[in-house]
Design a protein around this motif. Sequence first.
Motif, PDB file in Angstrom:
ATOM      1  N   LYS A  79      36.778  75.458  69.475  1.00  0.00           N
ATOM      2  CA  LYS A  79      35.645  76.303  70.336  1.00  0.00           C
ATOM      3  C   LYS A  79      34.682  75.466  70.382  1.00  0.00           C
ATOM      4  O   LYS A  79      33.881  75.439  71.485  1.00  0.00           O
ATOM      5  CB  LYS A  79      35.338  77.671  69.339  1.00  0.00           C
ATOM      6  CG  LYS A  79      34.211  78.157  69.651  1.00  0.00           C
ATOM      7  CD  LYS A  79      34.023  79.503  69.167  1.00  0.00           C
ATOM      8  CE  LYS A  79      32.719  80.268  69.863  1.00  0.00           C
ATOM      9  NZ  LYS A  79      32.523  81.529  69.036  1.00  0.00           N
ATOM     10  N   GLN A  89      36.858  80.302  77.808  1.00  0.00           N
ATOM     11  CA  GLN A  89      38.430  80.078  77.388  1.00  0.00           C
ATOM     12  C   GLN A  89      39.202  80.352  78.454  1.00  0.00           C
ATOM     13  O   GLN A  89      40.385  79.575  78.559  1.00  0.00           O
ATOM     14  CB  GLN A  89      38.642  81.601  76.379  1.00  0.00           C
ATOM     15  CG  GLN A  89      37.970  81.256  74.859  1.00  0.00           C
ATOM     16  CD  GLN A  89      38.082  82.438  74.123  1.00  0.00           C
ATOM     17  OE1 GLN A  89      38.327  83.583  74.524  1.00  0.00           O
ATOM     18  NE2 GLN A  89      37.730  82.377  72.870  1.00  0.00           N
ATOM     19  N   LYS A  99      44.094  84.764  76.139  1.00  0.00           N
ATOM     20  CA  LYS A  99      44.424  85.001  74.871  1.00  0.00           C
ATOM     21  C   LYS A  99      45.013  84.183  73.905  1.00  0.00           C
ATOM     22  O   LYS A  99      44.593  84.041  72.907  1.00  0.00           O
ATOM     23  CB  LYS A  99      45.247  86.516  74.826  1.00  0.00           C
ATOM     24  CG  LYS A  99      45.478  86.940  73.521  1.00  0.00           C
ATOM     25  CD  LYS A  99      46.088  88.165  73.502  1.00  0.00           C
ATOM     26  CE  LYS A  99      46.540  88.936  72.266  1.00  0.00           C
ATOM     27  NZ  LYS A  99      47.107  90.132  72.680  1.00  0.00           N
ATOM     28  N   ASN A 131      41.884  82.127  72.699  1.00  0.00           N
ATOM     29  CA  ASN A 131      41.433  82.802  71.646  1.00  0.00           C
ATOM     30  C   ASN A 131      41.880  82.670  70.142  1.00  0.00           C
ATOM     31  O   ASN A 131      41.352  82.661  69.495  1.00  0.00           O
ATOM     32  CB  ASN A 131      41.154  84.059  72.231  1.00  0.00           C
ATOM     33  CG  ASN A 131      40.392  85.126  71.266  1.00  0.00           C
ATOM     34  OD1 ASN A 131      41.046  85.655  70.299  1.00  0.00           O
ATOM     35  ND2 ASN A 131      39.047  85.063  71.354  1.00  0.00           N
ATOM     36  N   THR A 132      43.460  82.976  70.464  1.00  0.00           N
ATOM     37  CA  THR A 132      44.000  83.087  69.153  1.00  0.00           C
ATOM     38  C   THR A 132      44.122  81.551  68.442  1.00  0.00           C
ATOM     39  O   THR A 132      44.052  81.515  67.188  1.00  0.00           O
ATOM     40  CB  THR A 132      45.477  83.707  69.244  1.00  0.00           C
ATOM     41  OG1 THR A 132      46.135  82.922  70.054  1.00  0.00           O
ATOM     42  CG2 THR A 132      45.456  85.193  69.832  1.00  0.00           C
ATOM     43  N   GLU A 182      41.620  79.285  68.985  1.00  0.00           N
ATOM     44  CA  GLU A 182      40.497  79.042  68.256  1.00  0.00           C
ATOM     45  C   GLU A 182      40.043  79.814  67.053  1.00  0.00           C
ATOM     46  O   GLU A 182      39.562  79.414  65.954  1.00  0.00           O
ATOM     47  CB  GLU A 182      39.384  79.821  69.191  1.00  0.00           C
ATOM     48  CG  GLU A 182      39.189  78.592  70.377  1.00  0.00           C
ATOM     49  CD  GLU A 182      37.960  78.995  71.354  1.00  0.00           C
ATOM     50  OE1 GLU A 182      37.872  78.192  72.165  1.00  0.00           O
ATOM     51  OE2 GLU A 182      37.456  80.095  71.065  1.00  0.00           O
ATOM     52  N   ASN A 183      40.625  80.933  66.666  1.00  0.00           N
ATOM     53  CA  ASN A 183      40.571  81.893  65.437  1.00  0.00           C
ATOM     54  C   ASN A 183      41.388  81.423  64.622  1.00  0.00           C
ATOM     55  O   ASN A 183      41.455  82.315  63.303  1.00  0.00           O
ATOM     56  CB  ASN A 183      40.475  83.517  65.941  1.00  0.00           C
ATOM     57  CG  ASN A 183      39.401  83.509  66.729  1.00  0.00           C
ATOM     58  OD1 ASN A 183      38.292  83.335  66.322  1.00  0.00           O
ATOM     59  ND2 ASN A 183      39.341  84.117  67.917  1.00  0.00           N
ATOM     60  N   GLY A 184      42.532  80.564  64.727  1.00  0.00           N
ATOM     61  CA  GLY A 184      43.365  80.460  63.801  1.00  0.00           C
ATOM     62  C   GLY A 184      44.514  81.172  63.497  1.00  0.00           C
ATOM     63  O   GLY A 184      45.360  81.365  62.473  1.00  0.00           O
ATOM     64  N   VAL A 185      44.532  82.177  64.484  1.00  0.00           N
ATOM     65  CA  VAL A 185      45.655  83.234  64.351  1.00  0.00           C
ATOM     66  C   VAL A 185      47.005  82.707  64.681  1.00  0.00           C
ATOM     67  O   VAL A 185      48.089  83.033  64.285  1.00  0.00           O
ATOM     68  CB  VAL A 185      45.416  84.443  65.262  1.00  0.00           C
ATOM     69  CG1 VAL A 185      46.326  85.648  65.310  1.00  0.00           C
ATOM     70  CG2 VAL A 185      43.896  85.254  64.914  1.00  0.00           C
TER      71      VAL A 185
END
Length: 67
Positions: free
Chosen positions: A9, A19, A31, A34-35, A37-40
Amino acid sequence: MSELLNSLKEERERMGLTQAALAERVGVSRKTINTVENGVFIPSTLLALKLAAALQRPVESLFRINE
């Protein structure tokens, strides 16, 4: 247990990319960016290398292991 951390990010914002713009550069969905970047979602080696190239950074500066 080890955890994969990233500075995706921060590097994306440093380059002034959304993104969606980064996703388009590497051929994935917004998406997915995004996932990651958020460590998902842990990216494949290929995706990690594509992200590093798109952000003009060595892959090891974007991803690191937290032990």
